[in-house]
Write an enzyme that holds these catalytic residues in place. Structure first.
Site, PDB file in Angstrom:
ATOM      1  N   SER A 139      -9.046   1.617   8.246  1.00 26.28           N
ATOM      2  CA  SER A 139      -8.471   1.169   9.516  1.00 26.28           C
ATOM      3  C   SER A 139      -7.399   0.123   9.248  1.00 26.28           C
ATOM      4  O   SER A 139      -6.919  -0.537  10.146  1.00 26.28           O
ATOM      5  CB  SER A 139      -9.560   0.603  10.430  1.00 26.28           C
ATOM      6  OG  SER A 139     -10.262  -0.419   9.771  1.00 26.28           O
ATOM      7  N   LYS A 184       0.824  -1.224   0.000  1.00 26.36           N
ATOM      8  CA  LYS A 184       0.000   0.000   0.000  1.00 26.36           C
ATOM      9  C   LYS A 184       0.850   1.263   0.000  1.00 26.36           C
ATOM     10  O   LYS A 184       0.401   2.329  -0.420  1.00 26.36           O
ATOM     11  CB  LYS A 184      -0.902   0.007   1.235  1.00 26.36           C
ATOM     12  CG  LYS A 184      -1.874  -1.152   1.293  1.00 26.36           C
ATOM     13  CD  LYS A 184      -3.195  -0.822   0.668  1.00 26.36           C
ATOM     14  CE  LYS A 184      -4.161  -1.999   0.785  1.00 26.36           C
ATOM     15  NZ  LYS A 184      -5.440  -1.755   0.135  1.00 26.36           N
TER      16      LYS A 184
END
Lengths: 310, 310
Positions: free
Chosen positions: A74, A49
């Site tokens: 989250s 990511k």
């Protein structure tokens, strides 16, 4: 698009690791194929990511960067955006549900992000993010349905193909669709007839159903140990996936845990359950891929050691 | 001795991995020093023991090799000798106590070793091994108190110093003494004023007491999670350790588990508790080593995932 991919890689290179590609004779024997594991568990903050987050921020104008970025997540993207923003001297606002695990909030804070808590519903998250956009002029960055994020995620496969250009297949997990879409683009432009296959938890098979139906399907009320894959496809990544994916293979929770255990025990590396979904998919259909040269993107290594499934 | 070390490395190279040296900004920050982790958890069969086992077998005459090798061990050296022997076309007899975990026996069998069970006492193990020596003409190979084993174990540090020649210190765990003795030899001949420090579990501090008293001390009836270190020094490795060790640092069980957790969480690699003892020792005395360039030998990665201490 080939230039866009190459420029993306050059752009983000100072801020991400060119992660190692590992091999394992034992897993090759087990799969009946030759496997090359792209170890994004060794990426900065522990997951691929980071690539998309860095690229998305770098593609903003100087003015936009000065007003910061915001996302709601989250998971790994929250940490990735926080660390990418800090690396680039940009403010990052991370909207997180009030019931998110404390360790997740602390990780974002440790990477310099500003945590904004909200009620634990999608609507509340979107509203909170929108408010930050309006009040602070921050730019919203979606974790997976954003072309710059997709191009960033594709650089893992770009690097893999740079050292193993003759791969027949690359396997990835599919969740929100950013990694698999980026991998498809990289395989099309840097591979030699390299096809992309995604693994997905059978209990949250929205990408599989979307691929079958041709429209973006939502998740049923399922659950999976591969908690990074609980998201769904978006209108930017879905067309790329729809035209470019070779197959989506569904795997059971037991198959995910077994593949995760194999990677830990045999390769001696820590990967999260989502990462194991790609190997689980290959092992499930191994006769179909026998003798092939196969890249596997191990997407991340952020696990809670107190809650292992072994 | 320098030639012996260099020849050992050249000799065993085709049969062992030159394992990677990893770094971690976060662990550097935590330690206040620059750390280079030699990852023997990625070694064949998962531990540095492979090096000494290969070297010991290769140093036998052809006649000796034809009669096989024997050891008694229920740990990594059992698997190492089995795999090394198979790689070299030699028979390996592994004496194991009847109460050894089934998974350990199966690992030896999987590597082509022949398991010989005996009663779970040291006397029974020695007798069973002696019987195989007499009946089959096999050569007994000690896991740590054997110069060829020591030279083999030293090749991990030789490789580490080849890529990081300016290390101030190398930290290893100490159990039977083979690894630390080999590391001392390598540091003396290939380092530039590189000193060696060993970490040892405080609950089984025989090496520490031996270093203090100048004679080989036995273990009290203690126990440790670092189960690879429950052995004691021998008359071949102890003189090397006694003249060459810079310090032996005792660490608690909690400190071992905390260091193990740090390595898993931050470096995303699987190491066994014994490996974490070296980092635990450094962290315990970090002010003493602040600002230094420090090699840490992560000795192995064979863990039972069902019995983790987290």
């Amino acid at each position: 698009m080939k230039d866009a991919l190459a420029h993306t890689h050059a752009r983000i290179q100072p801020y991400v690791h060119n992660t190692p590609v590992l091999t394992s004779h034992l897993l090759d024997e087990l799969a009946g194929a030759t496997l090359y594991f792209k170890c994004e568990n060794f990426q900065r903050m522990g997951a691929f990511k980071m690539r998309g987050a860095v690229n998305a921020i770098m593609q903003l104008s100087v003015e936009e960067q000065q007003s910061g970025v915001v996302t709601h997540s989250s998971g790994n993207f929250a940490q990735a955006l926080a660390l990418a923003a800090r690396s680039l001297g940009v403010a990052a606002y991370i909207v997180m549900p009030s019931n998110a695990p404390r360790v997740k909030k602390e990780a974002v804070l440790a990477y310099g992000g500003q945590v904004v808590e909200c009620a634990p519903t999608l609507t509340a998250r979107e509203q909170a993010a929108q408010q930050i956009v309006e009040e602070r002029g921050a730019t919203f960055i979606h974790p997976s349905n954003d072309l710059n994020v997709i191009l960033g995620q594709g650089t893992a496969a770009t690097e893999l193909l740079a050292v193993q250009p003759a791969l027949d297949y690359i396997f990835t997990p599919v969740g929100g669709g950013g990694l698999v879409a980026g991998t498809i683009l990289a395989a099309q432009y840097f591979g030699r007839n390299c096809r992309v296959v995604a693994g997905e938890p059978a209990t949250m098979n929205d990408a599989y159903r979307s691929w079958q139906s041709g429209t973006i399907e939502g998740n049923d009320a399922g659950d999976t140990i591969a908690d990074g894959l609980k998201t769904q496809l978006g209108d930017i990544n879905f067309p790329i996936i729809q035209q470019g994916i070779d197959a989506i293979i569904l795997v059971s929770e037991d198959e995910i845990v077994a593949a995760m255990r194999l990677i830990w025990e045999r390769m001696k590396i820590v990967v999260e359950a989502s990462s194991a979904v790609a190997l689980a998919a290959l092992l499930k259909e191994k006769t179909r891929y026998a003798g092939k040269r196969i890249g596997i993107i191990l997407s991340g290594g952020n696990v809670d050691l107190s809650k292992l499934p072994f």
